[in-house]
Design a protein around this motif. Structure first.
Motif, short mmCIF file in Angstrom:
data_model
loop_
_atom_site.label_atom_id
_atom_site.label_comp_id
_atom_site.label_asym_id
_atom_site.label_seq_id
_atom_site.Cartn_x
_atom_site.Cartn_y
_atom_site.Cartn_z
N PHE A 45 0.82 -1.21 0.00
CA PHE A 45 0.00 0.00 0.00
C PHE A 45 0.86 1.26 0.00
CE2 PHE A 45 -2.90 -3.17 1.93
CZ PHE A 45 -3.87 -3.14 0.95
N TRP A 46 2.16 1.14 0.29
CA TRP A 46 3.07 2.28 0.24
C TRP A 46 3.21 2.82 -1.17
CZ3 TRP A 46 7.09 1.54 -3.07
CH2 TRP A 46 7.39 0.23 -3.42
N MET A 47 2.84 2.03 -2.17
CA MET A 47 2.99 2.45 -3.55
C MET A 47 1.97 3.53 -3.95
SD MET A 47 3.63 -1.32 -5.16
CE MET A 47 4.00 -0.81 -6.82
N ILE A 48 0.85 3.60 -3.25
CA ILE A 48 -0.19 4.58 -3.61
C ILE A 48 0.28 6.01 -3.36
CG2 ILE A 48 -2.53 5.38 -3.10
CD1 ILE A 48 -3.27 2.43 -2.59
N PRO A 49 0.74 6.38 -2.16
CA PRO A 49 1.19 7.77 -1.98
C PRO A 49 2.42 8.11 -2.81
CG PRO A 49 1.44 6.53 0.06
CD PRO A 49 0.75 5.64 -0.90
N LEU A 50 3.31 7.14 -3.01
CA LEU A 50 4.48 7.40 -3.86
C LEU A 50 4.04 7.63 -5.30
CD1 LEU A 50 7.54 7.60 -4.08
CD2 LEU A 50 7.59 5.14 -4.50
N GLY A 51 3.09 6.86 -5.78
CA GLY A 51 2.58 7.05 -7.13
C GLY A 51 1.90 8.39 -7.31
N VAL A 52 1.15 8.82 -6.31
CA VAL A 52 0.50 10.14 -6.37
C VAL A 52 1.56 11.24 -6.43
CG1 VAL A 52 -0.92 11.77 -5.06
CG2 VAL A 52 -1.62 9.38 -5.27
N ALA A 53 2.60 11.11 -5.63
CA ALA A 53 3.66 12.13 -5.61
C ALA A 53 4.40 12.18 -6.94
CB ALA A 53 4.63 11.85 -4.47
N VAL A 54 4.69 11.01 -7.51
CA VAL A 54 5.41 10.97 -8.79
C VAL A 54 4.53 11.52 -9.92
CG1 VAL A 54 6.41 9.42 -10.53
CG2 VAL A 54 6.96 9.11 -8.12
N ALA A 55 3.26 11.14 -9.94
CA ALA A 55 2.35 11.63 -10.97
C ALA A 55 2.13 13.14 -10.83
CB ALA A 55 1.02 10.89 -10.90
N ALA A 56 2.15 13.64 -9.62
CA ALA A 56 1.94 15.08 -9.40
C ALA A 56 3.07 15.92 -9.98
CB ALA A 56 1.79 15.37 -7.91
N LEU A 57 4.25 15.31 -10.14
CA LEU A 57 5.35 16.05 -10.76
C LEU A 57 5.01 16.48 -12.18
CD1 LEU A 57 8.41 13.92 -9.59
CD2 LEU A 57 7.73 16.16 -8.75
N ASP A 58 4.22 15.68 -12.88
CA ASP A 58 3.82 16.02 -14.25
C ASP A 58 2.46 16.70 -14.32
OD1 ASP A 58 6.06 15.19 -15.48
OD2 ASP A 58 5.23 13.40 -16.39
N ILE A 59 1.58 16.42 -13.38
CA ILE A 59 0.23 16.98 -13.44
C ILE A 59 0.23 18.46 -13.09
CG2 ILE A 59 -2.06 16.88 -12.38
CD1 ILE A 59 -1.75 13.87 -12.30
N ALA A 60 1.04 18.87 -12.13
CA ALA A 60 1.05 20.28 -11.71
C ALA A 60 1.40 21.24 -12.86
CB ALA A 60 2.00 20.47 -10.53
N PRO A 61 2.46 20.99 -13.65
CA PRO A 61 2.74 21.91 -14.76
C PRO A 61 1.64 21.91 -15.82
CG PRO A 61 4.66 20.56 -14.31
CD PRO A 61 3.54 20.03 -13.48
N ILE A 62 1.03 20.77 -16.07
CA ILE A 62 -0.06 20.70 -17.04
C ILE A 62 -1.25 21.50 -16.54
CG2 ILE A 62 -1.74 19.14 -18.12
CD1 ILE A 62 0.48 16.99 -18.11
N TRP A 63 -1.57 21.35 -15.25
CA TRP A 63 -2.70 22.07 -14.67
C TRP A 63 -2.47 23.58 -14.71
CZ3 TRP A 63 -7.52 21.27 -13.83
CH2 TRP A 63 -8.23 22.07 -12.96
N ARG A 64 -1.22 24.01 -14.40
CA ARG A 64 -0.91 25.44 -14.48
C ARG A 64 -1.05 25.96 -15.91
NH1 ARG A 64 4.45 25.18 -12.48
NH2 ARG A 64 4.03 23.58 -10.97
N ARG A 65 -0.63 25.16 -16.88
CA ARG A 65 -0.72 25.58 -18.27
C ARG A 65 -2.17 25.70 -18.70
NH1 ARG A 65 2.63 21.80 -21.54
NH2 ARG A 65 4.25 22.76 -20.32
N ILE A 66 -3.02 24.78 -18.25
CA ILE A 66 -4.44 24.83 -18.61
C ILE A 66 -5.11 26.03 -17.96
CG2 ILE A 66 -6.66 23.67 -18.26
CD1 ILE A 66 -5.16 21.01 -18.57
N ARG A 67 -4.86 26.24 -16.67
CA ARG A 67 -5.50 27.34 -15.96
C ARG A 67 -5.00 28.70 -16.40
NH1 ARG A 67 -4.87 26.73 -9.98
NH2 ARG A 67 -6.16 28.57 -9.98
N GLY A 68 -3.74 28.82 -16.70
CA GLY A 68 -3.17 30.11 -17.08
C GLY A 68 -2.97 30.27 -18.57
N GLY A 69 -3.56 29.38 -19.37
CA GLY A 69 -3.36 29.38 -20.81
C GLY A 69 -3.91 30.62 -21.50
N GLY A 70 -4.95 31.24 -20.95
CA GLY A 70 -5.56 32.39 -21.60
C GLY A 70 -4.81 33.69 -21.35
N ARG A 71 -3.97 33.72 -20.30
CA ARG A 71 -3.22 34.94 -19.97
C ARG A 71 -1.94 35.01 -20.77
NH1 ARG A 71 -2.84 34.44 -13.68
NH2 ARG A 71 -3.49 32.33 -14.06
N GLN A 72 -1.52 36.22 -21.04
CA GLN A 72 -0.26 36.40 -21.77
C GLN A 72 0.71 37.20 -20.98
OE1 GLN A 72 -0.93 37.98 -25.62
NE2 GLN A 72 -2.14 36.23 -26.28
#
Length: 83
Positions: free
Chosen positions: A56-83
């Motif tokens: 079960f230790w793999m679940i929080p580690l997987g969330v942390a590793v996946a968050a390394l890529d999800i955070a920049p994508i989320w920022r790009r989506i949310r701030g995509g309209g601003r210049q």
């Protein structure tokens, strides 16, 4: 003998320190697209944590590793309209 404060364990030996070191290693050695896949595989393996090799230790580690890529994508989506 004077009272001395208890020694705190080095950062490397605490769970938080180990997780931080693991994330730094993943960020520097695994390409961005593969990090998301690796994180999802860790989460999927954690679901089967009752099996001997997986845990079960793999679940929080997987969330942390996946968050390394999800955070920049989320920022790009949310701030995509601003210049």
């Amino acid at each position: 003998m004077p009272d001395t404060p208890p020694r705190t364990p080095p950062v490397k030996r605490t769970l938080r320190g180990r997780l931080a070191r693991a994330l730094v290693w993943v960020r520097s050695h695994v390409p961005p697209g593969l990090r998301l896949i690796l994180g999802l595989l860790l989460i999927l393996g954690g679901v089967f944590g009752f099996l001997p090799v997986l845990g079960f230790w793999m679940i929080p580690l997987g969330v942390a590793v996946a968050a390394l890529d999800i955070a920049p994508i989320w920022r790009r989506i949310r701030g995509g309209g601003r210049q």
